[in-house]
Design an enzyme around this catalytic site. Structure first.
Site, PDB file in Angstrom:
ATOM      1  N   ALA A  18     -18.944  -8.757  -4.658  1.00 14.06           N
ATOM      2  CA  ALA A  18     -18.028  -8.033  -5.544  1.00 14.06           C
ATOM      3  C   ALA A  18     -18.296  -8.347  -7.018  1.00 14.06           C
ATOM      4  CB  ALA A  18     -16.588  -8.386  -5.189  1.00 14.06           C
ATOM      5  N   ASP A  66     -17.483  -4.112  -0.596  1.00  6.39           N
ATOM      6  CA  ASP A  66     -17.318  -5.275   0.284  1.00  6.39           C
ATOM      7  C   ASP A  66     -18.715  -5.799   0.602  1.00  6.39           C
ATOM      8  OD1 ASP A  66     -14.730  -6.270   2.168  1.00  6.39           O
ATOM      9  OD2 ASP A  66     -16.706  -6.877   2.907  1.00  6.39           O
ATOM     10  N   SER A  67     -18.780  -7.080   0.951  1.00  9.48           N
ATOM     11  CA  SER A  67     -20.093  -7.644   1.300  1.00  9.48           C
ATOM     12  C   SER A  67     -20.446  -7.373   2.760  1.00  9.48           C
ATOM     13  CB  SER A  67     -20.097  -9.158   1.031  1.00  9.48           C
ATOM     14  OG  SER A  67     -19.021  -9.754   1.711  1.00  9.48           O
ATOM     15  N   ARG A  81       0.831  -1.211   0.000  1.00 10.92           N
ATOM     16  CA  ARG A  81       0.000   0.000   0.000  1.00 10.92           C
ATOM     17  C   ARG A  81       0.864   1.258   0.000  1.00 10.92           C
ATOM     18  NH1 ARG A  81      -4.129  -3.340   3.173  1.00 10.92           N
ATOM     19  NH2 ARG A  81      -2.902  -3.061   5.058  1.00 10.92           N
ATOM     20  N   PHE A 112     -13.179  -5.799  -2.440  1.00 10.27           N
ATOM     21  CA  PHE A 112     -12.916  -6.578  -1.216  1.00 10.27           C
ATOM     22  C   PHE A 112     -12.159  -5.675  -0.225  1.00 10.27           C
ATOM     23  CE2 PHE A 112     -12.794  -9.550  -4.818  1.00 10.27           C
ATOM     24  CZ  PHE A 112     -13.822 -10.432  -4.475  1.00 10.27           C
ATOM     25  N   CYS A 161      -3.896 -14.189  -1.910  1.00 12.79           N
ATOM     26  CA  CYS A 161      -3.260 -14.620  -0.658  1.00 12.79           C
ATOM     27  C   CYS A 161      -3.402 -16.133  -0.491  1.00 12.79           C
ATOM     28  CB  CYS A 161      -3.849 -13.878   0.533  1.00 12.79           C
ATOM     29  SG  CYS A 161      -5.619 -14.111   0.731  1.00 12.79           S
TER      30      CYS A 161
HETATM   31  N1  SAH Z   1      -8.211  -5.853   1.041  1.00 11.39           N
HETATM   32  C1  SAH Z   1      -8.403  -5.924   2.469  1.00 11.39           C
HETATM   33  C2  SAH Z   1      -8.506  -7.341   2.974  1.00 11.39           C
HETATM   34  C3  SAH Z   1      -9.595  -8.139   2.335  1.00 11.39           C
HETATM   35  S1  SAH Z   1     -10.243  -9.349   3.398  1.00 11.39           S
HETATM   36  C4  SAH Z   1      -7.262  -5.206   3.207  1.00 11.39           C
HETATM   37  O1  SAH Z   1      -6.218  -4.936   2.618  1.00 11.39           O
HETATM   38  O2  SAH Z   1      -7.422  -4.931   4.407  1.00 11.39           O
HETATM   39  C5  SAH Z   1     -11.513  -9.964   2.419  1.00 11.39           C
HETATM   40  C6  SAH Z   1     -12.753  -9.082   2.419  1.00 11.39           C
HETATM   41  O3  SAH Z   1     -13.572  -9.560   1.367  1.00 11.39           O
HETATM   42  C7  SAH Z   1     -13.602  -9.158   3.673  1.00 11.39           C
HETATM   43  O4  SAH Z   1     -13.829  -7.852   4.159  1.00 11.39           O
HETATM   44  C8  SAH Z   1     -14.909  -9.819   3.239  1.00 11.39           C
HETATM   45  O5  SAH Z   1     -16.040  -9.235   3.867  1.00 11.39           O
HETATM   46  C9  SAH Z   1     -14.930  -9.509   1.776  1.00 11.39           C
HETATM   47  N2  SAH Z   1     -15.620 -10.473   0.902  1.00 11.39           N
HETATM   48  C10 SAH Z   1     -15.502 -11.820   0.876  1.00 11.39           C
HETATM   49  N3  SAH Z   1     -16.216 -12.340  -0.144  1.00 11.39           N
HETATM   50  C11 SAH Z   1     -16.787 -11.281  -0.777  1.00 11.39           C
HETATM   51  C12 SAH Z   1     -17.628 -11.155  -1.923  1.00 11.39           C
HETATM   52  N4  SAH Z   1     -18.017 -12.233  -2.624  1.00 11.39           N
HETATM   53  N5  SAH Z   1     -18.003  -9.924  -2.306  1.00 11.39           N
HETATM   54  C13 SAH Z   1     -17.598  -8.827  -1.625  1.00 11.39           C
HETATM   55  N6  SAH Z   1     -16.813  -8.894  -0.540  1.00 11.39           N
HETATM   56  C14 SAH Z   1     -16.411 -10.101  -0.119  1.00 11.39           C
END
Ligand code: SAH
Length: 414
Positions: A296, A267-268, A229, A245, A356
């Site tokens: 997403a 995000d969901s 970042r 996400f 990841c």
């Molecule tokens: N990018 C973030 C970490 C992502 S963690 C960072 O750097 O901090 C994964 C995230 O994806 C979670 O917040 C979860 O709520 C979301 N998530 C998981 N499946 C999803 C989907 N199908 N659609 C939208 N969000 C989703």
């Protein structure tokens, strides 16, 4: 070195009083460990000589080669596929609080060198010589996660060591997650020291966030993307940014602080997005950060229909390939979401595509990005290859510790 009739191994020279049961490996099976690895798989054990059923789960063992020579100490879980993990090469230091204190000090030294403020992953398991243990530090709050029965048996020593080296106001065991199931460990949240507030402050590169450790993802924060970042500052000023996400908006809010003209976080989770809005306001960029609560895949499709365009699209999803056998399906999910992201990019826009998943090799990730681009008749230029931040060091002999991969790409028309 002697082996007595019970199979116990005694080390005579340095620690006359210390005795451990011997875990004898089959011929040649010590080679990988001598080359740096720390795991013993159950099929590598000479079970005629040291039957796994005779060990107490979690106890400390002397790991011995087929010649009977003990070359290290580790802990055992006879029921797990990875039945032992090497903690100490040689036999001089027992696996106890003082060894953990020493490892913690070595780990802390690195993090202090890396980061000006006390927010980081303090211990990253095997790579910091403490297999099965993760510690994340949020200033005076430390969150621990244990993934193995052997480390669970050392839980009290770990806590005492943390209290000695870090002296946090609050310590939390957030012992959940799928890895614990592999070792038949129960899931629980426990606060043995202090009180866990509903929100805990995180500062990343001067940007303020507040996270719910108890109910949030993992330990509450993803320090593994922090160094990546830091690259946003060169990419986002004056740009429209989409953070897919987003969780609590680490990428998105940092983009806004770095000068993005507009940021959309998808995000969901409604609670995660409430934290995005709060963080944007706290950092004085609430007017430039918007959130969309949706799946997403659906949200990106809808935005495409609405002809939305972004200059930078960040896709940092949860692991889509959780187990090796999910590879084909997970890879397809990456391909679909990356393609959807590319379709929202303005001409020559930037895609930051991450994975990841341990089981998604770097080369497969790059192929997936390229295939997505070619399917849309576009071309990709790779500007940077990403890995996890330096407070998650990679253990060169253990590929599983090199889990986070990403690419910063420019996507050209064809
Ligand atoms: N990018 C973030 C970490 C992502 S963690 C960072 O750097 O901090 C994964 C995230 O994806 C979670 O917040 C979860 O709520 C979301 N998530 C998981 N499946 C999803 C989907 N199908 N659609 C939208 N969000 C989703």
């Amino acid at each position: 070195m002697n082996q007595d009739s019970d199979g116990a191994v005694e080390h005579e020279a340095d620690e006359p009083g210390i005795e451990y049961p011997g875990l004898f490996l089959k011929k040649g099976e010590d080679a990988r460990l001598r080359q740096g690895h720390l795991w013993v798989f159950s099929n590598e054990v000479d079970t005629g000589r040291s039957p796994l059923t005779e060990f107490t789960p979690g106890e400390i063992v002397a790991i011995c080669d087929a010649g009977g020579r003990a070359f290290g100490l580790g802990y055992i879980n006879p029921q797990a596929l990875i039945c032992a993990r090497l903690v100490e090469r040689g036999l001089r230091h027992p696996i106890d609080k003082s060894l953990i204190v020493h490892r913690l000090k070595v780990a802390l030294e690195l993090r202090k060198q890396l980061y000006a403020e006390p927010f980081y992953r303090l211990v990253f398991g095997e790579a910091d010589g403490l297999p099965g243990l993760v510690l994340d530090r949020f200033d005076d709050v430390v969150v621990g996660q244990i993934g193995t029965l052997g480390m669970e048996s050392l839980r009290d020593a770990v806590l005492e060591a943390v209290m000695k080296v870090i002296k946090p106001r609050c310590f939390v065991w957030k012992n959940n997650g799928s890895v614990r199931k592999l070792e038949a460990l129960p899931e629980y949240l426990e606060v043995p020291v202090g009180t866990l507030e509903p929100l805990t402050r995180v500062v990343e590169a001067g940007v303020e966030f507040a996270v719910d450790i108890a109910n949030g993802q993992k330990t509450g924060w993803f320090y593994d993307q922090r160094d990546n970042r830091d690259r946003l500052a060169r990419l986002v000023p004056g740009k429209r940014v989409l953070d897919v996400f987003s969780y609590v908006g680490a990428w998105g809010v940092r983009s806004a602080v770095a000068g993005a003209s507009e940021v959309v976080c998808v995000d969901s989770s409604a609670t995660a997005l409430a934290a995005v809005t709060a963080a944007a306001a706290a950092n004085g960029c609430g007017d430039r950060v918007r959130t969309i609560q949706a799946d997403a895949f659906d949200a990106l499709k809808k935005m495409r229909q609405e002809r939305e365009r972004f200059d930078v699209v960040i896709i940092d999803p949860p692991a889509f390939v959780k187990r090796k056998k999910d590879f084909a399906e997970g890879r397809l999910a990456y391909r679909r979401i990356f393609e959807a992201g590319m379709q929202l990019l303005s001409r020559d826009g930037i895609l930051i595509a991450c994975s990841c998943s341990h089981h998604m090799p770097r080369s497969a990730l790059l192929d997936t990005i390229n295939q997505g681009a070619r399917h849309l008749d576009r071309s990709v230029q790779v500007l940077a290859q990403l890995q996890q931040s330096a407070d998650h060091p990679v253990h060169p002999a253990i590929p599983e510790t090199d889990y986070l991969k990403g690419y910063i790409c420019r996507v050209l028309p064809s």
